[in-house]
Design an enzyme around this catalytic site. Sequence first.
Site, PDB file in Angstrom:
ATOM      1  N   GLY A  55       0.800  -1.221   0.000  1.00  0.00           N
ATOM      2  CA  GLY A  55       0.000   0.000   0.000  1.00  0.00           C
ATOM      3  C   GLY A  55       0.828   1.263   0.000  1.00  0.00           C
ATOM      4  O   GLY A  55       0.781   2.043   0.953  1.00  0.00           O
ATOM      5  N   GLU A  76       0.237  -2.036  -4.773  1.00  0.00           N
ATOM      6  CA  GLU A  76      -0.856  -1.086  -4.564  1.00  0.00           C
ATOM      7  C   GLU A  76      -2.131  -1.594  -5.235  1.00  0.00           C
ATOM      8  O   GLU A  76      -2.133  -1.902  -6.419  1.00  0.00           O
ATOM      9  CB  GLU A  76      -0.478   0.280  -5.133  1.00  0.00           C
ATOM     10  N   ASN A 125       2.320   0.994   5.735  1.00  0.00           N
ATOM     11  CA  ASN A 125       1.327   1.733   6.504  1.00  0.00           C
ATOM     12  C   ASN A 125       0.016   1.028   6.189  1.00  0.00           C
ATOM     13  O   ASN A 125      -0.588   1.264   5.145  1.00  0.00           O
ATOM     14  CB  ASN A 125       1.305   3.201   6.057  1.00  0.00           C
ATOM     15  N   TYR A 128      -6.467   0.157   8.412  1.00  0.00           N
ATOM     16  CA  TYR A 128      -6.972  -0.430   9.654  1.00  0.00           C
ATOM     17  C   TYR A 128      -7.903  -1.616   9.409  1.00  0.00           C
ATOM     18  O   TYR A 128      -7.880  -2.605  10.120  1.00  0.00           O
ATOM     19  CB  TYR A 128      -7.723   0.633  10.474  1.00  0.00           C
ATOM     20  N   PHE A 193      -1.394  12.645   9.576  1.00  0.00           N
ATOM     21  CA  PHE A 193      -1.929  12.042   8.353  1.00  0.00           C
ATOM     22  C   PHE A 193      -2.872  12.988   7.620  1.00  0.00           C
ATOM     23  O   PHE A 193      -3.482  13.867   8.215  1.00  0.00           O
ATOM     24  CB  PHE A 193      -2.719  10.759   8.682  1.00  0.00           C
TER      25      PHE A 193
END
Length: 297
Positions: A55, A76, A125, A128, A193
């Site tokens: 990512g 990606e 990164n 979530y 962010f």
Amino acid sequence: MEKLGTPSNTLEILRKYGFHFQKKYGQNFLVDPDKLEAIVDAADVGEEDCVLEIGPGIGTLTQYLAERAGSVIAVEIDKALIPILGDTLADHPNVTVINEDILKVDIARLSREKNEGRPFKVVANLPYYITTPIIMKLFESHAPIDLITIMVQTEVAERMQEGPGSKEYGALSLAVQYYSKPEIVAHVPAECFIPAPKVGSSVIRLTRYETPPVKVRDEAFLFRLIRASFNQRRKTLTNGLGNAEGLDVTKAEAAEALRELGISENVRGEALSLEQFARLADVLLEKKKPVGTKALE
């Protein structure tokens, strides 16, 4: 191309390409140079390393990795980001961008094709919403990976380090600690962010074990047992295992196995250590003999 690790440079690229964040991909781009440097430092990236980045987004962290690594493979999923990466990484010929879903990538094959079968260092990164599936993919694929340095939700990072007795301790804690040594190395506030998430993040380094810290007859059965133990956290381990679909363990067998190990049959899964789970798995398999021990996912 200037480095992207600042709000102004990131916003400039987003405006240039008319990029719109997609909630389904959990996109939050890091815009703090100090935190970006901290991630690369924690990953211990050097010129001999091939980094697998999951990512890359618009290539912010990728730029930092490319300056230190021998090569970077960036996977990606969002097609809209591919032309942007072509621009932001134009000065870094040692980066290869792959437009794929990391959960569908054969990482072992990628290592053979891009890194002569040598271990990757994974840096990411992570979104979530898909953190746990990606971590388990990295571990369970048994692909050559010796270090995983990832930014995740702080609550999840803390869960990976938890031990028995904590309400945060669970299947993820046990899986991570079976395969690696976890260590939180940095905390990253939400304001670092774009867009800012609703919770804080942490960078955790997972150093892979060459050999797991516990021995077990059947690794796949161990993790089926662990998942069953935490699917119904409020129930005793005996009831949880006895009610678990596909585990083929009765309440009586679970109770007897716990007694053999000197553990109360009224115990809950959160009280058992990784070593105790491994011993319990072996005792239950011994009672079953060879039946039902084939690895199942």
